[in-house]
Design a protein around this motif. Sequence first.
Motif, PDB file in Angstrom:
ATOM      1  N   GLY A  55       3.340   7.858 -12.335  1.00  0.00           N
ATOM      2  CA  GLY A  55       4.419   7.912 -13.316  1.00  0.00           C
ATOM      3  C   GLY A  55       4.848   6.524 -13.764  1.00  0.00           C
ATOM      4  N   ALA A  56       6.029   6.464 -14.374  1.00  0.00           N
ATOM      5  CA  ALA A  56       6.544   5.189 -14.862  1.00  0.00           C
ATOM      6  C   ALA A  56       6.929   4.246 -13.726  1.00  0.00           C
ATOM      7  N   ILE A  57       7.299   4.805 -12.582  1.00  0.00           N
ATOM      8  CA  ILE A  57       7.735   3.992 -11.449  1.00  0.00           C
ATOM      9  C   ILE A  57       6.520   3.464 -10.712  1.00  0.00           C
ATOM     10  N   GLN A  58       6.303   2.169 -10.804  1.00  0.00           N
ATOM     11  CA  GLN A  58       5.152   1.528 -10.171  1.00  0.00           C
ATOM     12  C   GLN A  58       5.608   0.247  -9.487  1.00  0.00           C
ATOM     13  N   GLY A  59       6.156   0.403  -8.289  1.00  0.00           N
ATOM     14  CA  GLY A  59       6.668  -0.743  -7.553  1.00  0.00           C
ATOM     15  C   GLY A  59       5.578  -1.722  -7.176  1.00  0.00           C
ATOM     16  N   GLN A  60       5.959  -2.983  -7.109  1.00  0.00           N
ATOM     17  CA  GLN A  60       5.020  -4.047  -6.760  1.00  0.00           C
ATOM     18  C   GLN A  60       5.358  -4.604  -5.382  1.00  0.00           C
ATOM     19  N   LEU A  61       4.312  -4.813  -4.589  1.00  0.00           N
ATOM     20  CA  LEU A  61       4.491  -5.409  -3.273  1.00  0.00           C
ATOM     21  C   LEU A  61       4.769  -6.895  -3.384  1.00  0.00           C
ATOM     22  N   GLY A  62       5.535  -7.419  -2.435  1.00  0.00           N
ATOM     23  CA  GLY A  62       5.666  -8.863  -2.333  1.00  0.00           C
ATOM     24  C   GLY A  62       4.346  -9.470  -1.878  1.00  0.00           C
ATOM     25  N   LYS A  63       4.168 -10.751  -2.143  1.00  0.00           N
ATOM     26  CA  LYS A  63       2.944 -11.428  -1.739  1.00  0.00           C
ATOM     27  C   LYS A  63       2.839 -11.482  -0.222  1.00  0.00           C
ATOM     28  N   ARG A  64       1.619 -11.467   0.251  1.00  0.00           N
ATOM     29  CA  ARG A  64       1.385 -11.630   1.689  1.00  0.00           C
ATOM     30  C   ARG A  64       1.427 -13.112   2.024  1.00  0.00           C
ATOM     31  N   MET A  65       2.020 -13.425   3.160  1.00  0.00           N
ATOM     32  CA  MET A  65       2.143 -14.824   3.570  1.00  0.00           C
ATOM     33  C   MET A  65       2.133 -14.931   5.085  1.00  0.00           C
ATOM     34  N   ILE A  66       1.656 -16.067   5.562  1.00  0.00           N
ATOM     35  CA  ILE A  66       1.651 -16.345   6.999  1.00  0.00           C
ATOM     36  C   ILE A  66       2.988 -16.971   7.369  1.00  0.00           C
ATOM     37  N   GLU A  67       3.647 -16.388   8.338  1.00  0.00           N
ATOM     38  CA  GLU A  67       4.937 -16.910   8.784  1.00  0.00           C
ATOM     39  C   GLU A  67       4.740 -17.876   9.945  1.00  0.00           C
ATOM     40  N   SER A  68       5.364 -19.030   9.852  1.00  0.00           N
ATOM     41  CA  SER A  68       5.170 -20.073  10.864  1.00  0.00           C
ATOM     42  C   SER A  68       5.750 -19.684  12.220  1.00  0.00           C
ATOM     43  N   HIS A  69       6.783 -18.834  12.222  1.00  0.00           N
ATOM     44  CA  HIS A  69       7.434 -18.529  13.503  1.00  0.00           C
ATOM     45  C   HIS A  69       6.577 -17.662  14.409  1.00  0.00           C
ATOM     46  N   ASP A  70       5.615 -16.904  13.836  1.00  0.00           N
ATOM     47  CA  ASP A  70       4.746 -16.086  14.689  1.00  0.00           C
ATOM     48  C   ASP A  70       3.268 -16.211  14.327  1.00  0.00           C
ATOM     49  N   GLY A  71       2.954 -16.954  13.268  1.00  0.00           N
ATOM     50  CA  GLY A  71       1.560 -17.157  12.884  1.00  0.00           C
ATOM     51  C   GLY A  71       0.879 -15.933  12.322  1.00  0.00           C
ATOM     52  N   ARG A  72       1.668 -14.898  11.977  1.00  0.00           N
ATOM     53  CA  ARG A  72       1.081 -13.652  11.487  1.00  0.00           C
ATOM     54  C   ARG A  72       1.353 -13.468  10.006  1.00  0.00           C
ATOM     55  N   GLU A  73       0.517 -12.621   9.390  1.00  0.00           N
ATOM     56  CA  GLU A  73       0.696 -12.315   7.973  1.00  0.00           C
ATOM     57  C   GLU A  73       1.727 -11.210   7.803  1.00  0.00           C
ATOM     58  N   HIS A  74       2.616 -11.408   6.835  1.00  0.00           N
ATOM     59  CA  HIS A  74       3.654 -10.432   6.524  1.00  0.00           C
ATOM     60  C   HIS A  74       3.749 -10.260   5.017  1.00  0.00           C
ATOM     61  N   ILE A  75       4.326  -9.140   4.601  1.00  0.00           N
ATOM     62  CA  ILE A  75       4.563  -8.875   3.182  1.00  0.00           C
ATOM     63  C   ILE A  75       5.943  -9.395   2.807  1.00  0.00           C
ATOM     64  N   GLY A  76       6.033 -10.063   1.673  1.00  0.00           N
ATOM     65  CA  GLY A  76       7.320 -10.530   1.191  1.00  0.00           C
ATOM     66  C   GLY A  76       8.254  -9.364   0.894  1.00  0.00           C
ATOM     67  N   LYS A  77       9.479  -9.430   1.406  1.00  0.00           N
ATOM     68  CA  LYS A  77      10.419  -8.329   1.165  1.00  0.00           C
ATOM     69  C   LYS A  77      11.876  -8.780   1.041  1.00  0.00           C
ATOM     70  N   PHE A  78      12.132 -10.093   1.045  1.00  0.00           N
ATOM     71  CA  PHE A  78      13.493 -10.581   0.865  1.00  0.00           C
ATOM     72  C   PHE A  78      13.579 -11.483  -0.360  1.00  0.00           C
ATOM     73  N   THR A  79      14.763 -11.614  -0.893  1.00  0.00           N
ATOM     74  CA  THR A  79      15.153 -12.247  -2.155  1.00  0.00           C
ATOM     75  C   THR A  79      14.860 -11.277  -3.300  1.00  0.00           C
ATOM     76  N   TRP A  80      15.378 -11.606  -4.483  1.00  0.00           N
ATOM     77  CA  TRP A  80      15.219 -10.726  -5.645  1.00  0.00           C
ATOM     78  C   TRP A  80      13.754 -10.524  -6.026  1.00  0.00           C
ATOM     79  N   HIS A  81      12.908 -11.486  -5.629  1.00  0.00           N
ATOM     80  CA  HIS A  81      11.506 -11.403  -6.025  1.00  0.00           C
ATOM     81  C   HIS A  81      10.570 -11.310  -4.826  1.00  0.00           C
ATOM     82  N   ASN A  82      11.111 -10.888  -3.674  1.00  0.00           N
ATOM     83  CA  ASN A  82      10.310 -10.703  -2.458  1.00  0.00           C
ATOM     84  C   ASN A  82       9.512 -11.953  -2.108  1.00  0.00           C
ATOM     85  N   THR A  83      10.140 -13.117  -2.239  1.00  0.00           N
ATOM     86  CA  THR A  83       9.448 -14.369  -1.959  1.00  0.00           C
ATOM     87  C   THR A  83       9.516 -14.775  -0.492  1.00  0.00           C
ATOM     88  N   ARG A  84      10.281 -14.050   0.315  1.00  0.00           N
ATOM     89  CA  ARG A  84      10.368 -14.331   1.747  1.00  0.00           C
ATOM     90  C   ARG A  84      10.003 -13.067   2.509  1.00  0.00           C
TER      91      ARG A  84
END
Length: 489
Positions: A255-284
């Motif tokens: 349908g019209a609703i097509q949500g976009q995932l945040g970018k995947r990024m490696i977090e320094s605190h655990d060295g693992r890849e996570h999906i961006g999900k914080f801030t207005w543009h999922n940059t964290r």
Amino acid sequence: MRNPSRRTVTIPRTWAHVLAAAALAGAGQAVQAHKPLGSPPSLADEYYAGGRQGTVFSATSRAMELPSPAINADPRLSELFAEGEVIFDADYVTDPDAPFGGLGPIYNNISCMNCHPNYGRARRVDKWTTQFGNGYTALVHTPDGKLVDGYLFMLQTMTVPPYVPLAKDVTIAWKPFVDRYGNRYPDGTPYNQGKPTEGTLTYPTADLVEPLLPLPEDYRVSLEATIGLYGTGLLDAIRDEDIVAEHERQKAAGGAIQGQLGKRMIESHDGREHIGKFTWHNTRATLQNGPGFNGMWNVFNLNREDRPQLFASAQWIDKQAALGLDVSALKDAQPVEISQKQLDALMVWHRGLGVPAARNLDKPRVKRGRALFHKTGCVECHKPCWTTGPDEFIPAYAGQTIWPYTDMLMHDMGEENRGLLRTYRTPPLWGRGLMRTTVDHSDMFHDLRARDFEEAILWHFGEAEGAREIFRNLPAEDRAALIEFVKSI
């Protein structure tokens, strides 16, 4: 440090009355807010907006400031929560030897509380220089959303003399917006009927005063507002795979609703890849690298062990040199101005803020509004509930059924809402009905253009325009019922 007496709140005599009443202020008895508070065993899960371990039963002016049951149950976490609260509440100063010292030499505020009054969301303002209650950040960018070199993602307009800021000021102007219906519903009534804002919708524009660095001819300045603090620890506990599954569900629905995932990024605190999900543009991706944790550095320029360099652009430093100032100290590694221990305490406080319980869900009008919230398609983006995964920071947050009303995805909100971009993460709705009580306003949306819930719905364009049109075509009593439901969750 806060006066411990502020830990005393007034509550009604029974929680059954709490959830039946339209407001919780009134007759009651004083209790210490750090003590666990009971609730009727028959209460439906949906009242527990933050789950059993993350919900606080308060609708007072302090409803967004209270520790969750998970914090209350753990003496160690309770102690860290109190320590972190002191760090958040502080006014920071430039003297490096003073308590809460180390501010600057370039920064954009002196206190977390200025942007998050009563730990909630700040209001719309007319003057950039307004300190308390102004939660705006300014972004200088080109029309395609690329940040202009040297201005970073958070405009810094304050400096310690003799340094010169990136801009002397930011002008804010509110412009009228009229939709293709003349700001009227199909029944002929104006938007905001009966309010001082009747028939109007407005949005902010901004510009720089005395910009320090070169700007392209087509530069723009966009405003973005702070996002609420309470409940973010629970959102952080939502598993990435569950967010991906929601994205795939929307994609498969076609349908019209097509949500976009945040970018995947490696977090320094655990060295693992996570999906961006914080801030207005999922940059964290996680709170350990989120806007609160990093705000001590990029808002105040308090240097950490892992962030020894100033949060300042090379272009800004070079410009200070061109002005004849000694910049040697700006280029060197800085002393540690906030310790890891302090940051750890701050993050326990940040994660540990409880979510206010939902209210009045059994009232007929609210139940009608809930049905309409589903019927109009609001739930396609404002996904009602999630189940949290394991949480290494607050273990009791694991396995909680929470009701934030967000899909954690970004959606295209139309050209009408273009700022840096026109895609924004769906904001959680839990506790929004208490904004008038806790922070004395109801300004919402990415740049606070919506002055209340009615306007928030009317600013839904792009992917959400279908839901907007259904809402517009509802009878007035149904529109009111839907808004009453949103105020209750």
